[in-house]
Every structure is written in C-alpha cells, then in structure tokens.
Motif scaffolding. Sequence first.
Motif, mmCIF file in Angstrom:
data_model
loop_
_atom_site.group_PDB
_atom_site.id
_atom_site.type_symbol
_atom_site.label_atom_id
_atom_site.label_comp_id
_atom_site.label_asym_id
_atom_site.label_seq_id
_atom_site.Cartn_x
_atom_site.Cartn_y
_atom_site.Cartn_z
ATOM 1 N N ASN A 55 0.834 -1.209 0.000
ATOM 2 C CA ASN A 55 0.000 0.000 0.000
ATOM 3 C C ASN A 55 0.870 1.262 0.000
ATOM 4 N N ASN A 80 -4.279 7.425 -2.426
ATOM 5 C CA ASN A 80 -5.252 7.467 -1.324
ATOM 6 C C ASN A 80 -6.510 6.658 -1.638
ATOM 7 N N ARG A 83 -5.599 3.013 -1.229
ATOM 8 C CA ARG A 83 -5.371 2.621 0.169
ATOM 9 C C ARG A 83 -6.685 2.377 0.890
ATOM 10 N N GLN A 84 -7.742 3.089 0.470
ATOM 11 C CA GLN A 84 -9.053 2.875 1.097
ATOM 12 C C GLN A 84 -9.511 1.433 0.933
ATOM 13 N N MET A 88 -5.130 -2.034 6.692
ATOM 14 C CA MET A 88 -3.847 -2.463 7.233
ATOM 15 C C MET A 88 -3.899 -2.536 8.755
ATOM 16 N N PHE A 96 -5.789 5.634 17.416
ATOM 17 C CA PHE A 96 -5.630 7.049 17.715
ATOM 18 C C PHE A 96 -5.970 7.278 19.191
ATOM 19 N N ILE A 112 -13.827 10.423 4.753
ATOM 20 C CA ILE A 112 -13.341 10.069 3.407
ATOM 21 C C ILE A 112 -14.469 9.565 2.515
ATOM 22 N N MET A 160 -13.716 0.491 6.459
ATOM 23 C CA MET A 160 -13.562 1.107 5.141
ATOM 24 C C MET A 160 -13.959 0.133 4.025
ATOM 25 N N GLY B 150 -3.167 6.612 9.662
ATOM 26 C CA GLY B 150 -4.034 7.550 8.939
ATOM 27 C C GLY B 150 -3.933 7.352 7.438
ATOM 28 N N ARG B 151 -2.694 7.277 6.955
ATOM 29 C CA ARG B 151 -2.515 7.104 5.508
ATOM 30 C C ARG B 151 -3.078 5.759 5.051
ATOM 31 N N SER B 152 -2.911 4.718 5.877
ATOM 32 C CA SER B 152 -3.365 3.388 5.446
ATOM 33 C C SER B 152 -4.890 3.325 5.363
ATOM 34 N N LEU B 153 -5.568 4.201 6.111
ATOM 35 C CA LEU B 153 -7.031 4.225 6.020
ATOM 36 C C LEU B 153 -7.502 4.975 4.782
ATOM 37 N N GLY B 154 -6.587 5.690 4.133
ATOM 38 C CA GLY B 154 -6.950 6.403 2.908
ATOM 39 C C GLY B 154 -6.967 7.919 3.054
#
Lengths: 248, 247
Positions: A55, A80, A83-84, A88, A96, A112, A160, B150-154
């Motif tokens: 990814n 991007n 990756r959605q 991962m 978070f 998103i 996602m 964050g990036r891996s979620l898109g």
Amino acid sequence: MSDKALIKVTDLKKHYNGGEVKALDGVNCEIEKGEVVVVIGPSGSGKSTFLRSLNLLEIPTKGTIIFNGTDITAPKTNINKHRQKMGMVFQHFNLFPNMTVLKNMTCAPVSILGKSKEEAEKRALELLDRVGLKDRADAYPSQLSGGQKQRVAIVRALCMEPEVMLFDEPTSALDPEMVGEVLDVMKELASEGMTMVVVTHEMGFAKEVASRVIFMDEGIIQEDGTPDEIFGNPKCERLKSFLGKILV
Amino acid sequence: MRFIIADILAFIAEFKRIMIDGDRYMLVLDGLKNTFIITFGALAIGVVIGIVVAAIRTSFDKNKEAMKLRRGVGYYILLVLNAISKFYLTVTRGTPVVVQLMICYFIVFAAADDGVPVAIFAFGFNSGAYVAEIFRAGIMSVDNGQFEAGRSLGFNYFQTMRFIVIPQMFKAVLPTLCNEFIALLKETSVAGYVGVIDLTKAGNTIGGRTFSYFIPLITVAVIYLVLVIILSFFVNRLERRLRKSER
C-alpha cells in the motif's frame, strides 16, 4: 498470469543508501481474490517491507504493483483511493489515542467516504459486536488490553470495506494469552472469504488458515506454496534451516 | 514596632509622591497597555508564521523521499520553501531581538512614526521562529505509526495532519507554547529602544523625571512578576488537565 489476480507484484525492489542495503531485491508474486497468503521468514528478510510496499507505505525503488488492474506505483495514480481498499493492521496497533474506539472506527468512513455519522456508527457497532467489544465502544485505547486494541484495529480497517487486508505481525506485540483472541478474529475473517496478506511468526496460524505460504529471505521470495508443501516438504535449504529453528 | 510602622508610612508617602502625584501612574498603565498590545499582537503573528514554517519543514522532511521518486514540480517548490524557512530560522534565532527591532524601526520601516505596530511586527517575526520549532517538535513527537495508520485508512497527507496528527500535537505543545508567551511578554521590555512607551520604559521615564529610580523600577518589576506568576499558574493547571485526559 491469470486475470483473477487482485494484486500483481513485478520485480519489486526497495534499496536504501543508494543500493547498499537491499531490503527487497526483485519480488514477483500474484495474490488472487479470496486467498490467505502468509509471509514467513527470518527477521530482516524483507517481509514487512514487502507488505508495507503493497500500500506504498514504503515507496519501492523499482518494480510495479498492479492492484485491481491499476498500476499503483505509477506517479499519476491517486494512492489514497487505493489505500481505502487495502486495510492495514500494524504490529503496534496504532489506534488514535485521543479518540474513543467508536471515533477511531468512524472518522475515516465519515470524512473520506462521506458516510453519515449514524450510518458509520451503526456499521462500527455491528463490527465491534462481532469481535465481542461492543461494550467498549466509548472507551479510549489506553483503557483496552493489547488483544482488545488489536481487535479494534482490525475492525477499524474493516470499516472502510477493504478488498484486501494487510497484517504486519499483528500478534508480535501481544502477551501470549492474548494472541489467541486476535488470531480467532483473523480466522473468522479468512473463513468469510476476505483476501488477506499476513506477515507473522505464528506457524500454527499459517498451517491452519493459509491457502498459500511465502517464504522470504534476503529480499526475495525463496519458496512459495501451500502450507503442506512449505511445512511438509520444504525444498530450499534456507527454508529447511529456518523451519528447523522455529519448529521444535 | 513603632519604627516599622513609621517606615511603612514613609514608604507610602514616597510612593505617593513619585507614582501618584502628577498622575505619573498613568504612564505605567499606558505602558502596560502597550506591553499587552505588543505581546498579544506578536503572539498572533508568531503563531501564524510558526504554523506555516513548521508545516513546510515537516512536510518536506516527511515527503521528500516520495516526492523525489515522483519527480513533481511540488518537490522543487517545497525544496525552495524549506530552504527559505531554514534561512529564516537561522537568522532570526541567531541575532538579538533588540537588533532586529531596531533594524525594523530605523531601516525597514523608517517611514513609520508609531513604534507600536513596528514592535508588534518585529517581535512577531522573532517569536515565529521559536513557535515554528515548538510546533515542529510537537509534530515529530507524534508517533509515526499514527501517521501511517491515517494514511493506510486512505486519508491524504493534509487530512492525516488535520484529523490525526495536529490534534495530538496541539496537546503536546500547549504548555510549551504558553511558556513562549511568557517569555515574549518579558522580551517586549526592550520596545523602549524604538520610542515605544511600554511598561519598562514607563518605569524608566518616571525614574528620570523624579530623580528616584527605586520605586518606579521595583513597581514595574512587581507588575511583570505578578503577570508571569498568574500566567504560569494557568499553564500549570492546563498541563495537569491535559495529563489527566491522557488517562
């Protein structure tokens, strides 16, 4: 070279320090829809780099990755978007810490995918229920055990609606008694037909769940086969000595 | 006992003669007002500069490898902006604030007759360098795994910053930022160099007019001290509250 390949990796290389360190040195591999591919190998063999390249968390030095018919390594590709579709899960969870479990799971679908908050929360709670954590929806990550954190991380990625799930040593940072609960979730996911690529040291999981096992060393795929072939009838010397060390 | 009372009475009379007579305390109030205006104005400018510079520096450091491989125009723009930012940080942190203030007033804005806006600009410009480094340290203190998650979620780079990294950074830098605010408050005491009547200049002026420096300067010092103590109190409370919400 079938058309069914969801991910097709060609001659993937990742070099550091101008070629001095070769983390990946020409990986070729195809992953079909519904496959559960387990990647094993000694540390430093490039298996995590390989997974993270899929990814583009690691930018490959050379080679192409075709995902869903699109070359995601091409400069013009919007990574991007892709990756959605690739969930991962990390060794260290990476939840978070400033958000509740529910917010962890809904922030990406809401901002998103443009889902409504209610819709995203409904889906998140369904998934939490399936991994037995519905009652922890309002907890913060620091209030969860390691196993619970990793289960949340898995369902966060599932929110996602990915087409493939990448697992980077998902159980390596867990206390031994928590490994089982995470592997159970992954087994269930596999049985539902999710395409998965798993880097792990859990050979039991590889034997039981994998449809294919890839053995990597020195930045390339040394052997690729069914679990029976890899564990029952290893061909290359490196794999034999690797298995000799870990399967006591 | 009688002597002490007499001393206190004598001090009060002296204080009244120097500070109250001729409404000289008004000078102190005006000076305090200017000190506040300069401090808050400079902080606002400093935070804006700090955000921009920190954003440039961190996004360059984080993206240079990826952007180099993609060979976009963006890489060269960022390269130039990063070089400008580094130059700004080096010069601003490498020269005394008084010198920067005087350069601003006597050279850059030589046409200005009011020193207050010039002082706001000069202190803001100076503070921006320190705030930028505070923000940059804050962004770097957020674990890279957060960024990758964050990036891996898109999320794209800016969304990752906005939704995931900045909220965590803000928590980490708030106390340090408040300390920069306190330091700035005291730093503005050199504004007198460019003809601004700030708190310090007011004390100095009263001393000159009454030929007695003790009371006006001690008064000014006490006012600074009280302000800093009050601010520190709030910073400490803030720090404790932030730590608590960490759980």
